[in-house]
Design a protein around this motif. Structure first.
Motif, PDB file in Angstrom:
ATOM      1  N   HIS A 140       8.352  95.023  56.268  1.00 31.32           N
ATOM      2  CA  HIS A 140       8.100  93.824  55.481  1.00 31.32           C
ATOM      3  C   HIS A 140       7.465  92.722  56.327  1.00 31.32           C
ATOM      4  CE1 HIS A 140      10.795  95.348  52.270  1.00 31.32           C
ATOM      5  NE2 HIS A 140      10.005  94.630  51.525  1.00 31.32           N
ATOM      6  N   HIS A 273      17.234  91.958  54.489  1.00 32.85           N
ATOM      7  CA  HIS A 273      16.300  92.131  53.373  1.00 32.85           C
ATOM      8  C   HIS A 273      16.527  90.985  52.407  1.00 32.85           C
ATOM      9  CE1 HIS A 273      14.748  94.361  49.682  1.00 32.85           C
ATOM     10  NE2 HIS A 273      13.713  94.104  50.447  1.00 32.85           N
ATOM     11  N   ASP A 277      14.528  95.208  45.806  1.00 32.42           N
ATOM     12  CA  ASP A 277      13.379  96.060  45.510  1.00 32.42           C
ATOM     13  C   ASP A 277      13.682  96.876  44.264  1.00 32.42           C
ATOM     14  OD1 ASP A 277      12.128  95.125  47.741  1.00 32.42           O
ATOM     15  OD2 ASP A 277      12.459  96.917  48.967  1.00 32.42           O
ATOM     16  N   HIS A 352       6.657  99.106  43.857  1.00 33.62           N
ATOM     17  CA  HIS A 352       7.925  98.470  43.507  1.00 33.62           C
ATOM     18  C   HIS A 352       7.729  96.962  43.448  1.00 33.62           C
ATOM     19  CE1 HIS A 352       8.220  97.704  47.889  1.00 33.62           C
ATOM     20  NE2 HIS A 352       9.145  96.795  47.612  1.00 33.62           N
ATOM     21  N   HIS A 354       9.277  93.530  44.723  1.00 34.94           N
ATOM     22  CA  HIS A 354      10.222  92.862  45.616  1.00 34.94           C
ATOM     23  C   HIS A 354      10.469  91.506  44.971  1.00 34.94           C
ATOM     24  CE1 HIS A 354      11.818  91.340  49.553  1.00 34.94           C
ATOM     25  NE2 HIS A 354      11.298  90.212  49.089  1.00 34.94           N
TER      26      HIS A 354
HETATM   27 ZN   LIG Z   1      11.723  94.210  49.509  1.00 35.67          ZN
END
Ligand SMILES: [Zn+2]
Length: 370
Positions: A140, A273, A277, A352, A354
């Protein structure tokens, strides 16, 4: 008489050194896959070199991990032999052979617009491979100028390490919805905040020259059950919503990564994180969480195509890795308004969304807000 003296003093020493030359001494042959690499006299010194050689691949391993076995991929044997002194190889030559390299690691420098997805494609590998080669790198968070390994260091003598590591991981909580006809469809209130559970996970890992070759979960024990969140949602529809009921920001398949700390099972490194997600089909519409004003819309490093909405009262939401952005900075958006589409831009391992919730500058667990 004189002849005898000459014989004793001239020929006899020569005979002694000849006998000395033919004399055999104990030594050790280092044999790899049936081929003799070298012969040395000092077994203890060689074993020290071999141990050091193997230990170098433990440097980046979590110090809390249990090392189960260290071996060579090749069949390596140390065979006791009797050889003449001149058949013993100099020790530095032996070290050189042990440390010989087949291929040096290939590193690239990240350029603007690069991400794990595109780089993996360019170098004909999977995103998972790229992550394995760069365990220190948070997918990320890669920025132009950062280095990434795209082809591993490959020595002649391969070291296989078997590890077991126990890490505590989060168990995501589920969200239960209570329908309420006194509230509009765009209204929701949290009745009970969800709390993540905890589980202890035992991984069995094999490393080849320091890089993950296999990673298996061999045991999972729940330490603490999660507490599900309870969210009250309105079912009364308004005219502009056209009767459509939509609770979330995207129609997804599953939650692929939760909010919070993650521990890398090999390096033991902790990473936070900041969002949730949600794995979803490429191109699925992404909706505004609630009424607000768009404050960012465009490319944002590892987030790829990204939208940030300010909802007022210190609440902001972020939508990352989008394939399409349908809004502009400054634009006002309504709850459930289509703002973009699911994608895999930036540092993403597959399509996906986020989704981040930021309250007074601090990220929150989005599951409590969905
Ligand atoms: Zn993420």
């Amino acid at each position: 008489m004189l002849f005898v003296i000459i014989f004793v003093f001239a020929v006899f020493p020569a005979l002694i050194s000849w006998a000395d030359y033919l004399k055999k001494v104990p030594a050790y042959q280092f044999v790899v896959d049936g081929e003799v690499w070298f012969t040395i006299a000092d077994q203890a010194a060689l074993e020290k070199v071999l141990t050091d050689y193997q230990q170098q691949y433990l440097e980046k391993v979590d110090p809390d991990a249990q090392v189960k076995k260290i071996s060579f991929a090749q069949d390596v044997q140390l065979i006791p032999v009797e050889v003449r002194k001149d058949q013993i190889d100099p020790f530095p030559q032996a070290i050189e052979k042990i440390y010989a390299v087949e291929n040096e690691a290939v590193e690239i420098i990240i350029k603007k617009g690069d991400n794990f997805w595109n780089l993996a494609k360019t170098y004909n590998m999977t995103v998972a491979d790229l992550e394995i080669l760069n365990p220190d790198v948070d997918p990320h968070r890669i920025y132009p100028g950062d280095k990434l390994v795209v082809s591993p260091f490959n020595p002649v003598l391969d070291v296989i390490i078997e590890l077991e590591n126990t890490v505590v991981e989060a168990i995501p909580f589920a969200v239960q919805y209570q329908k309420n006809n006194n509230m509009f469809t765009h209204e929701k209130s949290i009745v009970r905040e969800g709390v993540e559970g905890e589980k202890e996970v035992v991984y069995h890992i094999t490393l080849r020259n320091g890089y993950q070759e296999t990673l298996k979960v061999i045991q999972e024990t729940t330490l603490k059950e999660p507490t599900n969140a309870v969210v009250r949602v309105g079912t009364r529809t308004t005219v502009y919503r056209g009767g459509r009921v939509n609770y979330g920001v995207v129609q997804g398949k599953r939650i692929s990564s939760t909010y919070g700390w993650r521990i890398h099972p090999i390096t033991g490194q902790r990473r936070f994180h900041e969002g949730l997600d949600i794995a979803a089909n490429h191109g699925n519409p992404v909706y505004a969480y609630t009424d607000g004003r768009v404050v960012e819309a465009g490319w944002n490093g590892g987030y790829g195509n990204c939208i940030l909405i300010d909802h007022g009262n210190g609440l902001k939401t972020r939508y990352a890795h989008l394939s399409r952005i349908n809004v502009k900075v400054g634009q006002k958006v309504k709850t459930g308004q289509r703002i973009g589409a699911v994608g895999s831009t930036g540092n993403s391992t597959g399509p996906h969304l986020h989704f981040e919730v930021i309250k007074n500058g601090k990220t929150q667990n989005p599951l409590n807000y969905l």
